[in-house]
Scaffold this motif. Structure first.
Motif, PDB file in Angstrom:
ATOM      1  N   MET A  65       0.856  -1.188   0.000  1.00  0.00           N
ATOM      2  CA  MET A  65       0.000   0.000   0.000  1.00  0.00           C
ATOM      3  C   MET A  65       0.888   1.232   0.000  1.00  0.00           C
ATOM      4  SD  MET A  65      -1.485  -0.042   3.878  1.00  0.00           S
ATOM      5  CE  MET A  65      -0.432   0.152   5.320  1.00  0.00           C
ATOM      6  N   CYS A  66       0.338   2.318  -0.478  1.00  0.00           N
ATOM      7  CA  CYS A  66       1.005   3.607  -0.424  1.00  0.00           C
ATOM      8  C   CYS A  66       0.506   4.316   0.830  1.00  0.00           C
ATOM      9  CB  CYS A  66       0.671   4.421  -1.675  1.00  0.00           C
ATOM     10  SG  CYS A  66       1.438   6.060  -1.653  1.00  0.00           S
ATOM     11  N   VAL A  67       1.431   4.717   1.674  1.00  0.00           N
ATOM     12  CA  VAL A  67       1.089   5.464   2.891  1.00  0.00           C
ATOM     13  C   VAL A  67       1.591   6.885   2.708  1.00  0.00           C
ATOM     14  CG1 VAL A  67       1.488   5.690   5.380  1.00  0.00           C
ATOM     15  CG2 VAL A  67       1.234   3.424   4.367  1.00  0.00           C
ATOM     16  N   ALA A  68       0.689   7.829   2.822  1.00  0.00           N
ATOM     17  CA  ALA A  68       1.055   9.243   2.746  1.00  0.00           C
ATOM     18  C   ALA A  68       0.953   9.850   4.138  1.00  0.00           C
ATOM     19  CB  ALA A  68       0.151   9.985   1.768  1.00  0.00           C
ATOM     20  N   THR A  69       2.038  10.460   4.565  1.00  0.00           N
ATOM     21  CA  THR A  69       2.091  11.119   5.869  1.00  0.00           C
ATOM     22  C   THR A  69       2.205  12.621   5.641  1.00  0.00           C
ATOM     23  OG1 THR A  69       4.515  10.931   5.960  1.00  0.00           O
ATOM     24  CG2 THR A  69       3.230   9.130   6.939  1.00  0.00           C
TER      25      THR A  69
ATOM     26  N   THR B 152       4.952   6.885   0.440  1.00  0.00           N
ATOM     27  CA  THR B 152       5.873   5.780   0.186  1.00  0.00           C
ATOM     28  C   THR B 152       5.097   4.465   0.168  1.00  0.00           C
ATOM     29  OG1 THR B 152       6.351   5.556   2.548  1.00  0.00           O
ATOM     30  CG2 THR B 152       7.874   6.899   1.272  1.00  0.00           C
ATOM     31  N   LEU B 153       5.699   3.470  -0.465  1.00  0.00           N
ATOM     32  CA  LEU B 153       5.099   2.141  -0.509  1.00  0.00           C
ATOM     33  C   LEU B 153       5.603   1.308   0.652  1.00  0.00           C
ATOM     34  CD1 LEU B 153       5.439   1.398  -4.327  1.00  0.00           C
ATOM     35  CD2 LEU B 153       3.373   2.041  -3.073  1.00  0.00           C
ATOM     36  N   VAL B 154       4.702   0.548   1.259  1.00  0.00           N
ATOM     37  CA  VAL B 154       5.062  -0.372   2.341  1.00  0.00           C
ATOM     38  C   VAL B 154       4.287  -1.672   2.157  1.00  0.00           C
ATOM     39  CG1 VAL B 154       5.601   1.446   4.026  1.00  0.00           C
ATOM     40  CG2 VAL B 154       3.288   0.510   3.934  1.00  0.00           C
ATOM     41  N   ASN B 155       4.860  -2.760   2.608  1.00  0.00           N
ATOM     42  CA  ASN B 155       4.125  -4.016   2.715  1.00  0.00           C
ATOM     43  C   ASN B 155       3.212  -3.896   3.924  1.00  0.00           C
ATOM     44  OD1 ASN B 155       5.286  -6.272   0.881  1.00  0.00           O
ATOM     45  ND2 ASN B 155       7.058  -5.115   1.583  1.00  0.00           N
ATOM     46  N   TYR B 156       2.069  -4.570   3.867  1.00  0.00           N
ATOM     47  CA  TYR B 156       1.175  -4.523   5.020  1.00  0.00           C
ATOM     48  C   TYR B 156       0.549  -5.891   5.260  1.00  0.00           C
ATOM     49  CZ  TYR B 156      -2.953  -4.536   2.001  1.00  0.00           C
ATOM     50  OH  TYR B 156      -3.911  -4.878   1.095  1.00  0.00           O
TER      51      TYR B 156
ATOM     52  N   VAL C 222       8.358   0.257   9.778  1.00  0.00           N
ATOM     53  CA  VAL C 222       9.135   1.387   9.280  1.00  0.00           C
ATOM     54  C   VAL C 222      10.430   1.484  10.074  1.00  0.00           C
ATOM     55  CG1 VAL C 222       7.079   2.690   8.578  1.00  0.00           C
ATOM     56  CG2 VAL C 222       8.055   3.087  10.837  1.00  0.00           C
ATOM     57  N   ALA C 223      11.430   2.071   9.461  1.00  0.00           N
ATOM     58  CA  ALA C 223      12.681   2.338  10.168  1.00  0.00           C
ATOM     59  C   ALA C 223      12.454   3.498  11.131  1.00  0.00           C
ATOM     60  CB  ALA C 223      13.780   2.672   9.173  1.00  0.00           C
ATOM     61  N   ARG C 224      12.991   3.379  12.324  1.00  0.00           N
ATOM     62  CA  ARG C 224      12.824   4.434  13.318  1.00  0.00           C
ATOM     63  C   ARG C 224      13.507   5.735  12.904  1.00  0.00           C
ATOM     64  NH1 ARG C 224      10.620   3.642  17.900  1.00  0.00           N
ATOM     65  NH2 ARG C 224       9.966   1.579  18.505  1.00  0.00           N
ATOM     66  N   ASP C 225      14.512   5.631  12.027  1.00  0.00           N
ATOM     67  CA  ASP C 225      15.201   6.836  11.576  1.00  0.00           C
ATOM     68  C   ASP C 225      14.646   7.352  10.245  1.00  0.00           C
ATOM     69  OD1 ASP C 225      16.175   4.821   9.959  1.00  0.00           O
ATOM     70  OD2 ASP C 225      18.289   5.259  10.331  1.00  0.00           O
ATOM     71  N   SER C 226      13.453   6.897   9.865  1.00  0.00           N
ATOM     72  CA  SER C 226      12.867   7.309   8.583  1.00  0.00           C
ATOM     73  C   SER C 226      11.993   8.550   8.737  1.00  0.00           C
ATOM     74  CB  SER C 226      12.022   6.174   7.998  1.00  0.00           C
ATOM     75  OG  SER C 226      10.855   5.964   8.780  1.00  0.00           O
ATOM     76  N   GLN C 227      11.821   9.243   7.620  1.00  0.00           N
ATOM     77  CA  GLN C 227      10.917  10.386   7.577  1.00  0.00           C
ATOM     78  C   GLN C 227       9.488   9.951   7.895  1.00  0.00           C
ATOM     79  OE1 GLN C 227       9.402  13.706   4.359  1.00  0.00           O
ATOM     80  NE2 GLN C 227      11.282  12.638   3.913  1.00  0.00           N
TER      81      GLN C 227
ATOM     82  N   ARG D  63       6.596  -9.256   2.500  1.00  0.00           N
ATOM     83  CA  ARG D  63       8.021  -9.200   2.791  1.00  0.00           C
ATOM     84  C   ARG D  63       8.394  -7.831   3.368  1.00  0.00           C
ATOM     85  NH1 ARG D  63       7.322 -13.833   1.536  1.00  0.00           N
ATOM     86  NH2 ARG D  63       8.060 -14.931  -0.277  1.00  0.00           N
ATOM     87  N   PRO D  64       8.198  -7.627   4.675  1.00  0.00           N
ATOM     88  CA  PRO D  64       8.597  -6.328   5.223  1.00  0.00           C
ATOM     89  C   PRO D  64      10.100  -6.150   5.095  1.00  0.00           C
ATOM     90  CG  PRO D  64       7.968  -7.851   6.972  1.00  0.00           C
ATOM     91  CD  PRO D  64       7.692  -8.538   5.675  1.00  0.00           C
ATOM     92  N   HIS D  65      10.523  -4.955   4.734  1.00  0.00           N
ATOM     93  CA  HIS D  65      11.947  -4.746   4.507  1.00  0.00           C
ATOM     94  C   HIS D  65      12.375  -3.314   4.835  1.00  0.00           C
ATOM     95  CE1 HIS D  65      10.597  -2.804   0.835  1.00  0.00           C
ATOM     96  NE2 HIS D  65       9.891  -3.875   0.608  1.00  0.00           N
ATOM     97  N   PRO D  66      12.323  -2.928   6.111  1.00  0.00           N
ATOM     98  CA  PRO D  66      12.791  -1.579   6.440  1.00  0.00           C
ATOM     99  C   PRO D  66      14.295  -1.475   6.210  1.00  0.00           C
ATOM    100  CG  PRO D  66      12.367  -2.817   8.431  1.00  0.00           C
ATOM    101  CD  PRO D  66      11.907  -3.670   7.280  1.00  0.00           C
TER     102      PRO D  66
END
Length: 178
Positions: A34-38, A48-52, A63-68, A128-131
């Motif tokens: 899915m595309c998540v818009a923040t 951005t695209l994320v697996n869910y 998500v990576a803790r150091d990500s936007q 396949r989550p992949h932060p």
């Protein structure tokens, strides 16, 4: 919890609330990206695209803790989510656009439950989550407003609904969907 894909007749009657709920769950379960818009700190969207993974009424992603993305959600939990859109076997398109609140999952037992489900379905469902960091956060999004786009039967269907607990669906008045 996957649902089975239903074949829609060439000209389908509008779905009732239970039918819309089933269609929403079907679309959620047949997709895994899915595309998540923040909302960024400067007010611009960040998509951005994320697996869910869907468990019950919640959508989980990492998500990576150091990500936007993590920084934006921590500051403002409102997110927009879009998924689907791939062509079905008959050439039709369907998908969902959702307004949701995203929060970090911090309960270790709940994270373990999510991990067990990921390991159970990952071999068959393509999850396949992949932060990009070893420091990750498990996020939960609970959609509240859902726009359903379904062009599997002419002339196509667009519905705006509110999702409440246990995926009960409430149709919103037409003037809300502008």
């Amino acid at each position: 919890m996957p649902t089975t894909r239903q074949e829609h007749p060439a000209s389908a009657a509008p779905l009732d609330e239970a039918g819309l709920r089933d269609l929403i769950l079907e679309i959620l379960d047949e997709n895994h990206v899915m595309c998540v818009a923040t909302v960024r700190s400067d007010g611009w969207p960040h998509a951005t695209l994320v697996n869910y993974l869907r468990l019950g009424r919640a959508l989980y992603f990492v998500v990576a803790r150091d990500s936007q993305k993590f920084e934006n959600i921590t500051r403002d939990s409102r997110v927009s989510i879009a998924l689907g859109g791939g062509l079905l076997a008959n050439g039709a398109v369907r998908g969902l656009s959702m307004a949701a609140r995203a929060t970090e999952v911090s309960d270790p037992a709940h994270i373990q439950e999510i991990n067990q489900e990921i390991f159970r379905i990952s071999k068959t469902a393509g999850f396949r989550p992949h932060p990009s960091s070893v420091l990750i956060a498990v996020m939960e999004a609970r959609p509240s407003l859902i726009s359903v786009i379904d062009y599997t039967a002419p002339p196509g269907q667009r519905e705006l609904v509110r999702a409440v607990e246990d995926w009960r669906i409430e149709r919103l008045p037409p003037e809300t969907s502008h």
